[in-house]
Design an enzyme around this catalytic site. Sequence first.
Site, PDB file in Angstrom:
ATOM      1  N   SER A 207       7.259  -2.729 -35.765  1.00 28.96           N
ATOM      2  CA  SER A 207       6.812  -2.966 -35.113  1.00 28.96           C
ATOM      3  C   SER A 207       6.453  -4.698 -35.910  1.00 28.96           C
ATOM      4  O   SER A 207       5.394  -5.564 -35.332  1.00 28.96           O
ATOM      5  CB  SER A 207       5.630  -2.193 -34.429  1.00 28.96           C
ATOM      6  OG  SER A 207       5.074  -1.359 -35.090  1.00 28.96           O
TER       7      SER A 207
ATOM      8  N   HIS B  55      19.190  -2.761 -33.146  1.00 30.57           N
ATOM      9  CA  HIS B  55      18.188  -3.117 -32.688  1.00 30.57           C
ATOM     10  C   HIS B  55      16.780  -1.790 -32.077  1.00 30.57           C
ATOM     11  O   HIS B  55      15.943  -2.406 -32.939  1.00 30.57           O
ATOM     12  CB  HIS B  55      18.266  -4.429 -32.190  1.00 30.57           C
ATOM     13  CG  HIS B  55      16.755  -5.322 -31.667  1.00 30.57           C
ATOM     14  ND1 HIS B  55      16.030  -5.615 -32.893  1.00 30.57           N
ATOM     15  CD2 HIS B  55      16.490  -5.927 -30.668  1.00 30.57           C
ATOM     16  CE1 HIS B  55      14.974  -6.584 -32.253  1.00 30.57           C
ATOM     17  NE2 HIS B  55      15.098  -6.817 -31.783  1.00 30.57           N
TER      18      HIS B  55
ATOM     19  N   ARG C  54      16.918  -2.033 -22.430  1.00 29.49           N
ATOM     20  CA  ARG C  54      15.548  -3.016 -22.289  1.00 29.49           C
ATOM     21  C   ARG C  54      14.554  -4.384 -22.508  1.00 29.49           C
ATOM     22  O   ARG C  54      15.614  -4.853 -22.955  1.00 29.49           O
ATOM     23  CB  ARG C  54      14.514  -1.865 -24.030  1.00 29.49           C
ATOM     24  CG  ARG C  54      13.025  -2.773 -24.325  1.00 29.49           C
ATOM     25  CD  ARG C  54      12.935  -2.609 -25.389  1.00 29.49           C
ATOM     26  NE  ARG C  54      13.856  -2.815 -26.623  1.00 29.49           N
ATOM     27  CZ  ARG C  54      13.124  -3.782 -27.035  1.00 29.49           C
ATOM     28  NH1 ARG C  54      12.088  -4.983 -27.033  1.00 29.49           N
ATOM     29  NH2 ARG C  54      14.000  -4.706 -28.231  1.00 29.49           N
TER      30      ARG C  54
ATOM     31  N   GLY D  58       2.943   2.727 -37.018  1.00 29.23           N
ATOM     32  CA  GLY D  58       3.670   1.552 -36.657  1.00 29.23           C
ATOM     33  C   GLY D  58       2.434   1.438 -35.069  1.00 29.23           C
ATOM     34  O   GLY D  58       1.193   2.118 -35.471  1.00 29.23           O
ATOM     35  N   LEU D  59       2.467   0.550 -34.203  1.00 34.14           N
ATOM     36  CA  LEU D  59       1.766  -0.303 -33.320  1.00 34.14           C
ATOM     37  C   LEU D  59       1.578   0.716 -32.616  1.00 34.14           C
ATOM     38  O   LEU D  59       0.431   1.078 -32.235  1.00 34.14           O
ATOM     39  CB  LEU D  59       2.383  -1.386 -32.850  1.00 34.14           C
ATOM     40  CG  LEU D  59       1.939  -1.569 -31.482  1.00 34.14           C
ATOM     41  CD1 LEU D  59       0.274  -2.153 -32.280  1.00 34.14           C
ATOM     42  CD2 LEU D  59       2.571  -2.626 -30.368  1.00 34.14           C
TER      43      LEU D  59
ATOM     44  N   GLY E 191       6.918 -10.811 -29.444  1.00 34.41           N
ATOM     45  CA  GLY E 191       5.211 -10.831 -28.334  1.00 34.41           C
ATOM     46  C   GLY E 191       5.503  -9.772 -27.806  1.00 34.41           C
ATOM     47  O   GLY E 191       6.032  -8.419 -28.129  1.00 34.41           O
TER      48      GLY E 191
ATOM     49  N   GLU F 274       9.629   4.447 -29.617  1.00 34.59           N
ATOM     50  CA  GLU F 274      10.293   3.590 -30.008  1.00 34.59           C
ATOM     51  C   GLU F 274      11.184   5.613 -29.907  1.00 34.59           C
ATOM     52  O   GLU F 274      11.913   5.541 -29.674  1.00 34.59           O
ATOM     53  CB  GLU F 274      10.945   3.146 -31.398  1.00 34.59           C
ATOM     54  CG  GLU F 274      12.681   2.312 -31.030  1.00 34.59           C
ATOM     55  CD  GLU F 274      13.032   1.629 -31.829  1.00 34.59           C
ATOM     56  OE1 GLU F 274      12.164   0.531 -32.246  1.00 34.59           O
ATOM     57  OE2 GLU F 274      14.613   1.059 -32.035  1.00 34.59           O
TER      58      GLU F 274
ATOM     59  N   GLN G  63       9.255 -10.080 -33.989  1.00 33.80           N
ATOM     60  CA  GLN G  63       9.093 -11.958 -33.774  1.00 33.80           C
ATOM     61  C   GLN G  63       8.412 -12.560 -32.526  1.00 33.80           C
ATOM     62  O   GLN G  63       8.168 -13.471 -32.791  1.00 33.80           O
ATOM     63  CB  GLN G  63      10.216 -12.383 -34.461  1.00 33.80           C
ATOM     64  CG  GLN G  63      10.953 -12.587 -36.048  1.00 33.80           C
ATOM     65  CD  GLN G  63      12.157 -12.897 -35.584  1.00 33.80           C
ATOM     66  OE1 GLN G  63      12.633 -13.563 -35.564  1.00 33.80           O
ATOM     67  NE2 GLN G  63      12.431 -13.279 -37.328  1.00 33.80           N
TER      68      GLN G  63
ATOM     69  N   GLU H 150      11.834 -15.051 -22.186  1.00 36.74           N
ATOM     70  CA  GLU H 150      12.516 -14.491 -23.298  1.00 36.74           C
ATOM     71  C   GLU H 150      14.093 -14.043 -22.567  1.00 36.74           C
ATOM     72  O   GLU H 150      14.226 -13.915 -21.236  1.00 36.74           O
ATOM     73  CB  GLU H 150      12.479 -13.448 -24.128  1.00 36.74           C
ATOM     74  CG  GLU H 150      11.537 -13.848 -25.683  1.00 36.74           C
ATOM     75  CD  GLU H 150      11.155 -12.145 -26.371  1.00 36.74           C
ATOM     76  OE1 GLU H 150      11.831 -11.882 -26.077  1.00 36.74           O
ATOM     77  OE2 GLU H 150      10.462 -13.048 -27.640  1.00 36.74           O
TER      78      GLU H 150
HETATM   79  C1  SIN Z   1      13.056 -11.036 -30.429  1.00 34.59           C
HETATM   80  O1  SIN Z   1      12.015 -12.037 -30.477  1.00 34.59           O
HETATM   81  O2  SIN Z   1      14.287 -12.092 -29.949  1.00 34.59           O
HETATM   82  C2  SIN Z   1      13.304  -9.466 -30.231  1.00 34.59           C
HETATM   83  C3  SIN Z   1      11.682  -9.313 -29.308  1.00 34.59           C
HETATM   84  C4  SIN Z   1      12.842  -7.918 -28.602  1.00 34.59           C
HETATM   85  O3  SIN Z   1      13.108  -6.919 -29.630  1.00 34.59           O
HETATM   86  O4  SIN Z   1      11.691  -6.926 -27.784  1.00 34.59           O
END
Ligand code: SIN
Length: 507
Positions: free
Chosen positions: A48, A339, A374, A19-20, A54, A363, A52, A119
């Site tokens: 990763s 998540h 987080r 992954g990343l 960023g 992670e 969605q 966010e």
């Molecule tokens: C989201 O795009 O809602 C998830 C972003 C994240 O979990 O950092």
Amino acid sequence: MTKSVERLRHDGPLIIGGGLAGLSAALQAGPRSTLVISPAPLLQACSSAWAQGGVAAALTSSDSPDLHAADTARAGAGLVEAEATRALTEAGRETVEWLAALGAPFDRDAAGGFAVNLEAAHSIARVARVGGDGAGRAILSALVAAVRAAPHVTAIEDGRLVRLMQDAHGRIGGALIARGRRLVEITAPAVVLATGGAGGLYAMTTNPSALRGEGLGLAALAGAEILDPEFVQFHPTAINVGLDPAPLATEALRGEGARLVDASGVFLLGDAADADLAARDIVARAVHRAVQSGRGAFLDARQAIGAHFPEAFPAVFAACLGAGLDPREQPIPVAAAAHYHMGGIAADADGRTSLEGLFAVGECAATGVHGANRLASNSLLEAAAFGRRTGLAAAQAIGAGGGDAGLVAPALSAEALAALRQAMTADAGVERDAGGLTRLIDVIDRLEIEAPRAPALVAARLIAQAALDRRESRGGHFRSDYPQAAPEARHSRITLAAGQTFRSAAA
Ligand code: SIN
């Protein structure tokens, strides 16, 4: 019958995970020869690529690494480590520019700067996005291309981590890898675990379901210190249409004004314009309670996004259409789903763990930057920024590696795994209490008879036992029998001892 084991000696970092975090480490480890082990072709097996939102970073003139660090600390509910967080937020711009230089096609504003989204729990818009909601896949695609072009990196794309190799002094010197029915023992001077999270331990998750905390479990079995495993983040808006894993409806939808409502259209978190952008644990609990009570939970984007949905959020739109829903015309049914795992293998910003020769990043690691909760989109930043640092540190390791891989645990049967996942969601989920966690530990005890020391069970036990021991509510960990936070924030530090009992000491 004992399977024959092939042996491979590698003189450079051995990175488990594509992954990343793993690929950032691999790119930075050059010119040292670097071997990446991924269980599936790159891009196909990691969380990763599914992100969605960023990359969170201070990229605008009204933002700063200090402000980003303050938001991170507030979200983390008293358990965020200041030094690691400063290292993270100060690396924000440079990391986004590094990813852009590798070809990640970040969205731009009219002046050519990075376009940023708002966010939850960020005090300012700071999430650099790609194609609306396609950040993970686009960023990882750029890294995969760079890795394929890097002469120092070799990738094995059908290898699953089975055990770590450890010498008599506790040093990690390689890994036992399964490639189909073949076992390969690879010795290396440094092993980097970038194995991702543990969402697949839960029946309701937004993660690839193969990610079941295997790196965490194996590191714990080797005696590595584990930090705060009870802190699991539940995303409030997994699309609830019976799919496993559940597709995500990004938080950025709420950043654009989409609202959480019940089946009668009543706002779940009250009618204040920013109510749905509260910290993720608060929103997750509201959604969870609405679903449990039968009121239902829906994300209504009809008014705020409406006809723009297909261009603005193409990945969510496609997931909705795939489930027979048109989010331009109907609210999206949602539920809270496992998540992100804040806890993990205790590691510093250079990936160093408590065991010599073992590094952990992304992670599966816990570097202290997420604390108990987080901040959204800090994980891609951490994966890339600390991944690069870890690659540099692991490339300095010398020696031939080696050691004993020990006994291979029997695999969990499909029935056992299903029972574990149901029990984790029911009893170590959004709301926990002593009765449920004790019941869960009984389930794990029973499953251990069939598959002793199976890494997924070790990881599940770490989460369950630490959640039972933490008699308070903090961040992603909510105990209905202890709903308040304790006056003092304390870490859980756990070392698995012989016989799988925990020694736990407050930090
Ligand atoms: C989201 O795009 O809602 C998830 C972003 C994240 O979990 O950092």
